[in-house]
Design an enzyme around this catalytic site. Structure first.
Site, short mmCIF file in Angstrom:
data_model
loop_
_atom_site.label_atom_id
_atom_site.label_comp_id
_atom_site.label_asym_id
_atom_site.label_seq_id
_atom_site.Cartn_x
_atom_site.Cartn_y
_atom_site.Cartn_z
N MET A 30 4.24 -9.92 -13.92
CA MET A 30 4.91 -9.49 -15.15
C MET A 30 4.57 -10.45 -16.28
O MET A 30 5.27 -10.51 -17.30
CB MET A 30 6.43 -9.42 -14.93
CG MET A 30 6.79 -8.37 -13.87
SD MET A 30 8.42 -7.66 -14.06
CE MET A 30 9.44 -9.09 -13.89
N GLY A 31 3.49 -11.21 -16.12
CA GLY A 31 3.01 -12.08 -17.19
C GLY A 31 3.80 -13.38 -17.29
O GLY A 31 4.52 -13.76 -16.39
N HIS A 37 1.38 -18.17 -10.23
CA HIS A 37 0.46 -17.04 -10.39
C HIS A 37 -0.98 -17.49 -10.18
O HIS A 37 -1.79 -16.77 -9.58
CB HIS A 37 0.60 -16.44 -11.79
CG HIS A 37 1.94 -15.83 -12.08
ND1 HIS A 37 2.83 -16.38 -12.96
CD2 HIS A 37 2.53 -14.73 -11.57
CE1 HIS A 37 3.92 -15.63 -13.01
NE2 HIS A 37 3.77 -14.63 -12.18
N GLY A 147 3.96 -13.80 -4.08
CA GLY A 147 4.50 -15.14 -3.85
C GLY A 147 5.70 -15.11 -2.91
O GLY A 147 6.55 -14.23 -3.00
N VAL A 176 4.88 -22.18 -5.11
CA VAL A 176 4.40 -23.39 -5.79
C VAL A 176 5.60 -24.02 -6.51
O VAL A 176 6.41 -23.32 -7.11
CB VAL A 176 3.28 -23.05 -6.80
CG1 VAL A 176 2.82 -24.30 -7.54
CG2 VAL A 176 2.10 -22.41 -6.09
O1 PAF Z 1 7.01 -10.23 -8.82
C1 PAF Z 1 6.78 -9.65 -9.91
O2 PAF Z 1 6.34 -10.23 -10.88
C2 PAF Z 1 7.11 -8.17 -10.03
O3 PAF Z 1 8.24 -7.84 -9.30
C3 PAF Z 1 5.93 -7.26 -9.67
C4 PAF Z 1 5.50 -7.41 -8.22
C5 PAF Z 1 4.75 -7.56 -10.57
C6 PAF Z 1 6.31 -5.79 -9.88
O4 PAF Z 1 6.68 -5.55 -11.20
#
Ligand code: PAF
Length: 279
Positions: A30-31, A37, A147, A176
């Site tokens: 979700m950025g 990430h 994660g 992490v």
């Molecule tokens: O973990 C996340 O960031 C969100 O739940 C995902 C897996 C991108 C789904 O929107």
């Protein structure tokens, strides 16, 4: 790196990759990317030939009183990080691209969402499962990376892939942490200095329980008690539970099988989750 915002654009970018028979790894996000990430991207790069990252703040997984509108966003910084991390394709659709008018089909997980976050966030995992299923269909990855911090999400996605015959391998990557133990999360940026210090209670509680487990403690109540002493510093404890890793049902005492110790708590207005596996 190619940045695309439409499903058609994504398919075109992917077609070139697939023609050369490359194994495609996928990291849905979700950025507001952080080192957690980046670890998912690195795992993908190690296990596939081309990595696709999606950035989409999925409205269907937020409840009416949750932080959809204030969820942190910084697309240009994310794009830079993806390029630096060696991502091949960045997919950043808007809500109309993912949920066009008339959209009405949802993926509804069941048993796995009755406990932990599922019990406190009705509909959350329906939103997660629906968007992850759609993203899997758009990207058609060979392997996808999630994660461990979102342990219940990993379990739900894994189950969905089996139940819906999705031919994607699901890989869980270790959480992490900041050097002081706080699990990396996009929401950490909402913590002020004083809250940031108190938020450490969560990882300390988990590490304390883990240390006792390693020292031989197997009684669930004793492990919970040790953790709860640390958790007195949070503002609201939603849950501190020991559950079985596969079913997410309460672990039986004394522990004889692998269990996961999961915590969700508010510090100020910020909801944080974390877990450790006791094995
Ligand atoms: O973990 C996340 O960031 C969100 O739940 C995902 C897996 C991108 C789904 O929107």
């Amino acid at each position: 790196m190619e940045t695309v915002t439409t499903v058609a654009g994504l398919r075109m970018a992917l077609a070139k990759t697939r023609k050369s028979g490359k194994r495609v790894g996928f990291v849905p996000t979700m950025g507001y990317l952080h080192k957690g990430h980046v670890a998912l991207i690195e795992a993908s790069r190690a296990q596939s030939d081309a990595t696709v990252v999606s950035i989409f703040v999925n409205p269907t997984q937020f409840g009416p009183n949750e932080d959809l509108n204030t969820y942190p966003r910084d697309f240009l910084r994310d794009e830079r990080q993806c390029r630096d991390a060696g991502v091949s394709i960045l997919f950043a659709p808007d809500a109309r691209e993912v949920y066009p008018g008339g959209f009405e089909t949802l993926v509804e997980p069941s048993e796995l969402t009755k406990s932990l976050c599922g019990a406190f966030r009705p509909g959350h995992f329906r939103g997660v499962a629906t968007v992850v299923c759609k993203l899997f269909n758009m990207v058609q990855p060979d392997v996808a990376f999630f994660g461990q911090k979102d342990f219940q999400q990993c379990a739900v996605v894994r189950r969905m892939a089996i139940d819906l015959d999705l031919s994607v391998e699901i890989v869980t990557v270790q959480t992490v942490r900041e050097p002081d133990g706080l699990a990396m999360s996009s929401r950490n940026r909402f913590l002020n200095e004083e809250q940031r210090q108190r938020a450490l209670a969560i990882s300390r509680a988990l590490f304390a329980a883990e240390a006792e487990f390693k020292a031989g403690e197997r009684e669930v109540d004793a492990l919970l008690e040790i953790a709860k002493r640390q958790l007195e510093r949070v503002d609201l404890l939603q849950y501190a539970e020991l559950v079985e890793v596969d079913t997410l049902k309460p672990a039986e005492s004394p522990l004889r099988r692998p269990a996961v110790f999961c915590v969700a708590a508010y510090v100020g207005g910020t909801r944080l989750i974390d877990n450790v596996i006791l094995n």
